[in-house]
Design a protein around this motif. Structure first.
Motif, PDB file in Angstrom:
ATOM      1  N   GLY A 201      32.629  62.684  47.470  1.00 33.27           N
ATOM      2  CA  GLY A 201      31.313  63.267  47.262  1.00 33.27           C
ATOM      3  C   GLY A 201      30.227  62.274  47.631  1.00 33.27           C
ATOM      4  O   GLY A 201      29.417  62.525  48.523  1.00 33.27           O
ATOM      5  N   HIS A 202      30.210  61.145  46.961  1.00 31.68           N
ATOM      6  CA  HIS A 202      29.236  60.117  47.330  1.00 31.68           C
ATOM      7  C   HIS A 202      29.417  59.736  48.792  1.00 31.68           C
ATOM      8  O   HIS A 202      28.441  59.554  49.527  1.00 31.68           O
ATOM      9  CB  HIS A 202      29.390  58.902  46.426  1.00 31.68           C
ATOM     10  CG  HIS A 202      28.458  57.778  46.760  1.00 31.68           C
ATOM     11  ND1 HIS A 202      27.087  57.902  46.694  1.00 31.68           N
ATOM     12  CD2 HIS A 202      28.697  56.509  47.178  1.00 31.68           C
ATOM     13  CE1 HIS A 202      26.526  56.762  47.060  1.00 31.68           C
ATOM     14  NE2 HIS A 202      27.482  55.896  47.356  1.00 31.68           N
ATOM     15  N   THR A 203      30.659  59.596  49.204  1.00 29.63           N
ATOM     16  CA  THR A 203      31.049  59.495  50.618  1.00 29.63           C
ATOM     17  C   THR A 203      32.277  60.378  50.809  1.00 29.63           C
ATOM     18  O   THR A 203      32.892  60.815  49.831  1.00 29.63           O
ATOM     19  CB  THR A 203      31.383  58.039  51.018  1.00 29.63           C
ATOM     20  OG1 THR A 203      32.482  57.579  50.226  1.00 29.63           O
ATOM     21  CG2 THR A 203      30.183  57.115  50.848  1.00 29.63           C
ATOM     22  N   PRO A 204      32.662  60.647  52.056  1.00 30.08           N
ATOM     23  CA  PRO A 204      33.772  61.579  52.297  1.00 30.08           C
ATOM     24  C   PRO A 204      35.101  61.175  51.659  1.00 30.08           C
ATOM     25  O   PRO A 204      35.941  62.039  51.387  1.00 30.08           O
ATOM     26  CB  PRO A 204      33.878  61.602  53.829  1.00 30.08           C
ATOM     27  CG  PRO A 204      32.490  61.310  54.296  1.00 30.08           C
ATOM     28  CD  PRO A 204      31.965  60.294  53.323  1.00 30.08           C
ATOM     29  N   GLY A 205      35.293  59.866  51.427  1.00 30.32           N
ATOM     30  CA  GLY A 205      36.556  59.434  50.831  1.00 30.32           C
ATOM     31  C   GLY A 205      36.365  58.537  49.621  1.00 30.32           C
ATOM     32  O   GLY A 205      37.232  57.713  49.315  1.00 30.32           O
ATOM     33  N   HIS A 206      35.240  58.702  48.944  1.00 35.15           N
ATOM     34  CA  HIS A 206      34.962  57.861  47.774  1.00 35.15           C
ATOM     35  C   HIS A 206      36.115  57.952  46.775  1.00 35.15           C
ATOM     36  O   HIS A 206      36.633  59.031  46.486  1.00 35.15           O
ATOM     37  CB  HIS A 206      33.661  58.296  47.106  1.00 35.15           C
ATOM     38  CG  HIS A 206      33.253  57.436  45.954  1.00 35.15           C
ATOM     39  ND1 HIS A 206      33.689  57.669  44.667  1.00 35.15           N
ATOM     40  CD2 HIS A 206      32.468  56.336  45.886  1.00 35.15           C
ATOM     41  CE1 HIS A 206      33.184  56.751  43.864  1.00 35.15           C
ATOM     42  NE2 HIS A 206      32.441  55.930  44.574  1.00 35.15           N
ATOM     43  N   THR A 207      36.517  56.797  46.248  1.00 30.19           N
ATOM     44  CA  THR A 207      37.712  56.700  45.400  1.00 30.19           C
ATOM     45  C   THR A 207      37.420  55.874  44.158  1.00 30.19           C
ATOM     46  O   THR A 207      36.722  54.863  44.222  1.00 30.19           O
ATOM     47  CB  THR A 207      38.856  56.029  46.190  1.00 30.19           C
ATOM     48  OG1 THR A 207      39.140  56.807  47.359  1.00 30.19           O
ATOM     49  CG2 THR A 207      40.121  55.907  45.355  1.00 30.19           C
ATOM     50  N   THR A 208      37.956  56.301  43.036  1.00 30.68           N
ATOM     51  CA  THR A 208      37.973  55.464  41.845  1.00 30.68           C
ATOM     52  C   THR A 208      39.395  54.940  41.664  1.00 30.68           C
ATOM     53  O   THR A 208      40.348  55.481  42.237  1.00 30.68           O
ATOM     54  CB  THR A 208      37.516  56.230  40.597  1.00 30.68           C
ATOM     55  OG1 THR A 208      38.446  57.296  40.328  1.00 30.68           O
ATOM     56  CG2 THR A 208      36.127  56.817  40.799  1.00 30.68           C
ATOM     57  N   TYR A 209      39.532  53.894  40.875  1.00 31.96           N
ATOM     58  CA  TYR A 209      40.842  53.295  40.639  1.00 31.96           C
ATOM     59  C   TYR A 209      41.057  53.120  39.144  1.00 31.96           C
ATOM     60  O   TYR A 209      40.134  52.724  38.415  1.00 31.96           O
ATOM     61  CB  TYR A 209      40.965  51.933  41.333  1.00 31.96           C
ATOM     62  CG  TYR A 209      40.869  52.015  42.839  1.00 31.96           C
ATOM     63  CD1 TYR A 209      41.990  52.276  43.617  1.00 31.96           C
ATOM     64  CD2 TYR A 209      39.640  51.848  43.481  1.00 31.96           C
ATOM     65  CE1 TYR A 209      41.904  52.359  45.001  1.00 31.96           C
ATOM     66  CE2 TYR A 209      39.540  51.927  44.862  1.00 31.96           C
ATOM     67  CZ  TYR A 209      40.687  52.192  45.612  1.00 31.96           C
ATOM     68  OH  TYR A 209      40.582  52.285  46.986  1.00 31.96           O
ATOM     69  N   ALA A 210      42.262  53.418  38.687  1.00 34.55           N
ATOM     70  CA  ALA A 210      42.612  53.246  37.278  1.00 34.55           C
ATOM     71  C   ALA A 210      43.594  52.093  37.133  1.00 34.55           C
ATOM     72  O   ALA A 210      44.556  51.980  37.906  1.00 34.55           O
ATOM     73  CB  ALA A 210      43.217  54.521  36.714  1.00 34.55           C
ATOM     74  N   ALA A 211      43.336  51.237  36.153  1.00 32.83           N
ATOM     75  CA  ALA A 211      44.268  50.172  35.786  1.00 32.83           C
ATOM     76  C   ALA A 211      44.747  50.460  34.368  1.00 32.83           C
ATOM     77  O   ALA A 211      43.934  50.723  33.472  1.00 32.83           O
ATOM     78  CB  ALA A 211      43.590  48.814  35.854  1.00 32.83           C
ATOM     79  N   GLU A 212      46.057  50.419  34.154  1.00 34.76           N
ATOM     80  CA  GLU A 212      46.623  50.733  32.846  1.00 34.76           C
ATOM     81  C   GLU A 212      47.697  49.712  32.479  1.00 34.76           C
ATOM     82  O   GLU A 212      48.585  49.412  33.280  1.00 34.76           O
ATOM     83  CB  GLU A 212      47.226  52.138  32.844  1.00 34.76           C
ATOM     84  CG  GLU A 212      46.213  53.240  33.111  1.00 34.76           C
ATOM     85  CD  GLU A 212      46.816  54.627  33.104  1.00 34.76           C
ATOM     86  OE1 GLU A 212      47.106  55.138  32.011  1.00 34.76           O
ATOM     87  OE2 GLU A 212      47.011  55.191  34.201  1.00 34.76           O
ATOM     88  N   SER A 213      47.604  49.205  31.251  1.00 33.05           N
ATOM     89  CA  SER A 213      48.577  48.234  30.762  1.00 33.05           C
ATOM     90  C   SER A 213      48.661  48.334  29.248  1.00 33.05           C
ATOM     91  O   SER A 213      47.641  48.289  28.553  1.00 33.05           O
ATOM     92  CB  SER A 213      48.160  46.810  31.170  1.00 33.05           C
ATOM     93  OG  SER A 213      49.032  45.850  30.590  1.00 33.05           O
ATOM     94  N   LYS A 214      49.876  48.492  28.734  1.00 32.55           N
ATOM     95  CA  LYS A 214      50.139  48.534  27.292  1.00 32.55           C
ATOM     96  C   LYS A 214      49.249  49.546  26.564  1.00 32.55           C
ATOM     97  O   LYS A 214      48.715  49.267  25.492  1.00 32.55           O
ATOM     98  CB  LYS A 214      49.983  47.140  26.686  1.00 32.55           C
ATOM     99  CG  LYS A 214      51.141  46.201  27.024  1.00 32.55           C
ATOM    100  CD  LYS A 214      51.124  44.962  26.154  1.00 32.55           C
ATOM    101  CE  LYS A 214      52.418  44.182  26.312  1.00 32.55           C
ATOM    102  NZ  LYS A 214      52.446  42.966  25.463  1.00 32.55           N
TER     103      LYS A 214
END
Length: 333
Positions: A229-242
């Motif tokens: 949306g913000h750009t054609p391939g804008h991506t968020t990333y999730a980090a998960e631990s314990k």
């Protein structure tokens, strides 16, 4: 009077005069010069077994009141004033480092001077101040290819992270590194395409540019989440631990004083503002519901905190407005 008594009387009479001639220490101090610099721009916290380090690249002063869309300048200035924010508005440019224990992963790279001389870049210096060197970085995750997120990839054509592989959404690469898309773009927008080539082609030539499509597990505990949306391939990333989670929002939103209270407020930098708003509304609701950490590129450094629904006048949570709760400073472990 005896001679001894006379001598004593004369000595006592002379004492004040003698004391007055003794130089006493001065209480005046030379004025200390003002330093006018900040501490190194890094902030650290633990996320389960992952070490998260926020890195400030720079602070750009932007005319937020005229950049915001689906609103009016008057409304934006009023929101800024309510939050004691000036206009034009200082805007942080943040990147984030994830040390999983086996890999060192950088989310975005800052502008590296692309925002002009009034916004000098400090990302590499702050990376080193935080205890790391650029050659230790194993992977760079790009939220999108605007210059203030990819500018730090190279300096004078040389890779700043020579041992890292760069990851980006296939749709993002397909737009910014696409000659046909560049040819169709307005003349004043083509600079972004040239910058993307300049910064990413060297990694591609070295076999260090990889793409993904859709929700993708990139590394143990690290997942790419499409937020186009913000750009054609804008991506968020999730980090998960314990059982702990942090989502790196990129440019899902820009101005806390405005967009948490009215998420429908968009910005001129969006390539598709309605889609960007939908992604923001979804992200706000999810972060508030699940209570996980959020890390954002343009919220005031360190840009890490939580989101909760805003309390309405009837004491119930307002499902359309939110409050940003920044991380509290701690000394770490």
């Amino acid at each position: 009077m005896s001679l001894r008594s006379l001598s004593l009387a004369l000595a006592l009479a002379a004492a004040p005069l003698s004391l007055s001639l003794v130089a006493l220490p001065s209480t005046t101090r030379a004025a200390a010069p003002q330093v006018k610099t900040q501490a190194p721009g890094y902030y650290r916290l633990m996320l389960g077994d992952f070490e998260i380090t926020a890195l400030n690249d720079t602070v750009a002063t932007l005319p937020i009141d005229t950049l915001m869309t689906n609103t009016t300048p008057e409304k934006v200035r009023a929101a800024l004033a309510r939050n004691h924010q000036p206009s034009p508005t200082p805007t942080s440019v943040n990147a984030f480092l994830i040390n999983t224990g086996s890999q060192l992963i950088l989310v975005d790279t800052g502008a590296n001077g692309l925002l002009g001389p009034k916004a000098p870049s400090n990302l590499l210096a702050n990376l080193k101040a935080a205890g790391y060197t650029p050659d230790q970085v194993d992977a760079v995750l790009i939220t999108h290819m605007h210059g203030d997120h990819i500018g730090g990839l190279t300096t004078d054509g040389h890779m700043n992270f020579p041992n890292a592989t760069v990851y980006v959404d296939a749709a993002e690469k397909g737009h910014w590194l696409n000659a046909e898309a560049e040819a169709k773009a307005p003349a004043d927008k083509r600079g972004g395409f040239a910058a993307a080539h300049k910064l990413l082609d060297v990694y591609a030539a070295a076999g260090k540019l990889k793409t993904f499509d859709g929700v993708t597990s990139l590394f143990p505990g690290i997942t790419a989440l499409p937020a186009h949306g913000h750009t054609p391939g804008h991506t968020t990333y999730a980090a998960e631990s314990k059982g702990q989670k942090m989502v790196f929002w990129g440019d899902l939103m820009h101005v806390a004083a405005v967009q948490f209270d009215t998420p429908a407020t968009t910005i001129q930098f969006d390539s598709d503002s309605p889609a960007a708003y939908q992604q923001r509304a979804k992200a706000y609701a999810e972060a508030a519901k699940d209570g996980y950490w959020v890390a954002a590129a343009h919220l005031s450094f360190p840009g890490i905190g939580h989101v909760r629904p805003k309390d309405a006048t009837d004491g119930k949570a307002d499902p359309k407005s939110y409050v940003w709760e920044p991380a509290q400073y701690s000394l770490g472990e």
